[in-house]
Motif scaffolding. Structure first.
Motif, short mmCIF file in Angstrom:
data_model
loop_
_atom_site.label_atom_id
_atom_site.label_comp_id
_atom_site.label_asym_id
_atom_site.label_seq_id
_atom_site.Cartn_x
_atom_site.Cartn_y
_atom_site.Cartn_z
N GLY A 84 -4.25 37.60 40.29
CA GLY A 84 -3.21 37.76 39.26
C GLY A 84 -2.43 36.48 39.06
O GLY A 84 -2.94 35.38 39.27
N LYS A 85 -1.16 36.62 38.67
CA LYS A 85 -0.33 35.42 38.52
C LYS A 85 1.13 35.72 38.82
O LYS A 85 1.56 36.88 38.79
CB LYS A 85 -0.48 34.84 37.11
CG LYS A 85 0.04 35.68 35.97
CD LYS A 85 -0.18 34.89 34.68
CE LYS A 85 0.22 35.69 33.46
NZ LYS A 85 -0.04 34.96 32.21
N LEU A 86 1.89 34.67 39.12
CA LEU A 86 3.32 34.76 39.38
C LEU A 86 4.04 34.13 38.20
O LEU A 86 3.63 33.05 37.75
CB LEU A 86 3.69 33.99 40.65
CG LEU A 86 3.58 34.70 41.99
CD1 LEU A 86 3.74 33.70 43.12
CD2 LEU A 86 4.61 35.80 42.15
N GLN A 87 5.11 34.77 37.69
CA GLN A 87 5.83 34.17 36.57
C GLN A 87 7.35 34.31 36.74
O GLN A 87 7.82 35.14 37.50
CB GLN A 87 5.38 34.76 35.24
CG GLN A 87 5.33 36.26 35.20
CD GLN A 87 4.45 36.76 34.05
OE1 GLN A 87 3.87 35.98 33.32
NE2 GLN A 87 4.37 38.07 33.90
N ARG A 88 8.05 33.42 36.03
CA ARG A 88 9.51 33.42 36.09
C ARG A 88 10.03 34.77 35.57
O ARG A 88 9.53 35.31 34.59
CB ARG A 88 10.06 32.27 35.24
CG ARG A 88 11.57 32.09 35.41
CD ARG A 88 12.14 31.05 34.47
NE ARG A 88 11.75 29.71 34.86
CZ ARG A 88 11.28 28.81 34.02
NH1 ARG A 88 11.13 29.09 32.76
NH2 ARG A 88 10.96 27.61 34.45
N GLY A 89 11.05 35.31 36.26
CA GLY A 89 11.63 36.59 35.84
C GLY A 89 10.93 37.80 36.44
O GLY A 89 11.41 38.92 36.32
N GLN A 90 9.78 37.58 37.11
CA GLN A 90 9.02 38.69 37.70
C GLN A 90 9.71 39.19 38.97
O GLN A 90 10.22 38.39 39.76
CB GLN A 90 7.60 38.21 38.03
CG GLN A 90 6.70 39.27 38.63
CD GLN A 90 5.30 38.72 38.94
OE1 GLN A 90 5.03 37.54 38.71
NE2 GLN A 90 4.43 39.55 39.48
N LYS A 91 9.74 40.52 39.17
CA LYS A 91 10.30 41.09 40.39
C LYS A 91 9.18 41.19 41.42
O LYS A 91 8.14 41.81 41.15
CB LYS A 91 10.92 42.46 40.14
CG LYS A 91 11.77 42.93 41.31
CD LYS A 91 12.57 44.19 40.98
CE LYS A 91 13.53 44.52 42.12
NZ LYS A 91 14.23 45.77 41.90
N ILE A 92 9.37 40.55 42.57
CA ILE A 92 8.32 40.51 43.58
C ILE A 92 8.77 41.20 44.86
O ILE A 92 9.96 41.38 45.09
CB ILE A 92 7.90 39.06 43.91
CG1 ILE A 92 9.11 38.22 44.33
CG2 ILE A 92 7.15 38.42 42.76
CD1 ILE A 92 8.78 36.86 44.91
N LYS A 93 7.77 41.56 45.67
CA LYS A 93 8.06 42.24 46.93
C LYS A 93 7.32 41.52 48.07
O LYS A 93 6.16 41.12 47.90
CB LYS A 93 7.58 43.69 46.85
CG LYS A 93 7.86 44.50 48.12
CD LYS A 93 7.40 45.94 47.96
CE LYS A 93 7.68 46.75 49.22
NZ LYS A 93 7.24 48.14 49.09
#
Length: 598
Positions: free
Chosen positions: A217-226
């Motif tokens: 997948g991908k990581l983006q600004r504003g994304q909520k991560i765990k």
């Protein structure tokens, strides 16, 4: 960027084989930094790295390279340390890569740490590319180095690229080999986010900075991560990569390596090797992460000023975030107050942490004699881990004590072999294997870890005129005749000075400490006995003489009995004073008696 055009690779080698210098040339040729921004070992960012000329922390940099086929590739390069004490940094870096450059100095050939790092790359199932460095030096022997790579590591080195990290010769050919031979990442671009937490450090302005490798997948600004290990949830506030300058982007795609900042202030939510997932869609299994590091050397750190303890703890927590192989727990000493019991991967690791605490957090520290982790078998059948001699149970409860042993590999020109073998025998070593590669000997010895953590590496270097290389891995525990040597000052046990050692060395080491203390503790009004003891048996003794007033000065001639009476009275007074008097041991005496080089 498309996954097939990404190459994630690490440069691994022995100490001083030119990893950081080659990284400089790769950055320069691909235009990562302009020529006016370049300096030697540009990725060694800490002052202590530049002063000592060694890499301590693995560093990541993204380079864009346009190959001869016209395609643009994204190269994520990791420059790793070479010293055995920082091998955990190397193993973490390799877990985030698909390939490794095995760098060999053409003037020295394959060394002990080259071999150890090649095995690490093999364990991580990486594609290995042998590279010969320093070909610009007159003493380089390319053919011999190629043979050694084939004989010792087992890699086909017929077509190994020859480069000079200093002049840049051969580096353009190396870049072509990297994009041709090393594999691209194989993540699922359409899956839910899964990223590996490779490293983290504390920035006083940004909070915790987290280095990640996006697997799916991908990581983006504003994304909520765990964070899967801790369950903590955060929103990605800033995302980017290093060139080696920080560059902000909107997202990191599958296969890419970069950093994220979430405004995290508590370091306990961040565990190296953790898996980061999308908080709204936390699907997928956790990534395997890294094997936990096992500390092998233990020492206690105490602040000289008791008020500095909160600063010491805060500093240690921030360094533990940046260095996952450093561990600590709180400790209290009757002589030195509150401090930390710390675990390290070796003596150099301990020195570096101690120096960083002093510099970065402005602390004055006392560190106790380093010791290793012993296993004490008690008569009731239980086993106790003993890392601090002060915690040693009563001798009547002990069945046996085991100490850690290591398998050491020492490579050297064969003319130095006699001296090295004598040193290993002197340190209770057991020879396991001996082999030859050309005119170089490879010795494999089993040695007690406690015998090599102090000055073994320095002795190996001096006996071989600097030509020998040394590497070790933990082998296991063996029962030994070990004793705790206590140091008594005026018949009182001074716990911070006690240490563990083999019975055959106990008297010599005990005598060294009491002789040193005799010079360090100031004289009192009464004489002070200094003793080294094993249980109730005294094995070494020194006495600090008392100050003595001349009580007979006022007697001019006359009967001798008058003088004798005055001297007897003084003697009784000194005996009484010794019984009730306290011996003041200055901090400087502890600091000097506990110096590592003792």
């Amino acid at each position: 960027m498309n996954q097939k055009n990404i190459r994630n690779f690490a440069i691994v080698a022995h100490i001083d084989h030119g990893k950081s210098t080659l990284s400089d040339r790769l950055i320069e040729i691909t235009g990562g930094l302009q020529s006016r921004e370049m300096k030697a070992q540009v990725l060694d960012s800490m002052d202590i790295e530049r002063e000592r000329g060694i890499t301590i922390k693995a560093q990541t940099v993204r380079l864009n390279y346009t190959a001869k086929d016209g395609q643009t590739y994204q190269l994520n390069l990791m420059d790793t340390p070479g010293h055995v004490d920082f091998s955990y940094e190397v193993s973490r870096s390799l877990a985030a890569c698909e390939g490794a450059l095995i760098l060999v100095d053409a003037t020295q050939g394959v060394q002990a740490q080259t071999l150890a790092n090649a095995y690490l790359a093999l364990d991580n199932d990486l594609e290995m590319l042998p590279v010969l460095n320093k070909i610009d030096l007159p003493s380089s022997d390319v053919d011999a180095a190629r043979e050694q790579i084939a004989d010792v590591i087992g890699l086909d080195a017929k077509n190994a690229i020859c480069v000079s990290g200093k002049t840049g010769a051969g580096v353009p050919d190396l870049l072509e080999e990297i994009v041709k031979k090393l594999p691209a990442p194989r993540g699922d671009e359409n899956a839910s986010t899964r990223a590996l937490l490779v490293d983290s450090w504390y920035d006083s302005y940004l909070g915790v900075v987290i280095l990640v490798r996006v697997v799916d997948g991908k990581l983006q600004r504003g994304q909520k991560i765990k964070f899967m290990a801790t369950g903590a949830e955060y929103v990605v506030e800033k995302i980017g990569y290093f060139t080696p300058k920080m560059v902000d982007v909107d997202n990191l795609d599958t296969g890419e390596i970069g950093f994220i900042i979430t405004g995290m202030k508590t370091i306990h939510d961040c565990k190296v090797g953790d898996t980061i997932v999308d908080a709204k869609n936390p699907s997928g299994t956790p990534l395997p992460g890294f094997k936990p590091s096992i500390p092998v050397v233990f020492s206690s750190f105490f602040p000289v000023e008791a008020d500095d303890y909160p600063n010491l703890r805060d500093g240690a927590e921030k360094l533990a975030l940046n260095d996952a192989s450093f561990m600590f727990t709180t400790e209290k000493s009757s002589a030195l107050g509150f401090g930390l019991r710390c675990g390290f991967l070796g003596l150099l690791h301990m020195e570096i942490i101690s120096e960083r605490l002093r510099r970065e957090f402005n602390l004055s520290l006392i560190n106790t004699v380093p010791s290793v982790l012993y296993k004490v078998h008690l008569r009731d059948g239980s086993v106790m881990d003993l890392e601090n001699p002060a915690d040693m149970p009563d001798l009547t409860r002990i069945q046996s004590i085991e100490e850690p042993w290591v398998r050491a590999t020492i490579m050297m020109p064969d003319k130095y072999m006699g001296g090295i073998m004598s040193l290993c025998s002197e340190r209770r070593g057991v020879q396991e294997n001996i082999s030859y590669v050309g005119n170089r000997a490879v010795l494999v010895y089993l040695l007690p870890l406690a015998e090599i953590v102090f000055d073994f590496y320095d002795r190996v270097k001096s006996l071989s005129s600097g030509y020998a290389s040394f590497d070790y891995v933990l082998h296991g525990y063996q029962e030994s005749d070990l004793v705790k040597v206590s140091i008594l000052v005026n018949d009182e046990n001074v716990e911070p000075l006690s240490f563990m050692c083999h019975r055959s060395f106990a008297e010599k080491r005990g005598r060294q400490i009491v002789e040193k203390l005799k010079d360090l503790i100031p004289r009192h009004q009464f004489k002070i006995p200094l003793q080294a003891a094993i249980g109730g048996k005294i094995i070494a003794r020194e006495t600090i003489a008392a100050y003595r007033k001349d009580v007979t000065a006022k007697c001019y001639g006359g009967d001798i009995t008058r003088k004798r009476k005055l001297l007897e009275k003084q003697k009784e007074g000194k005996k009484r004073m010794r019984t009730f008097g306290n011996v003041e041991i200055p901090q400087s005496a502890f600091i000097n008696a506990l110096k590592v080089n003792s």
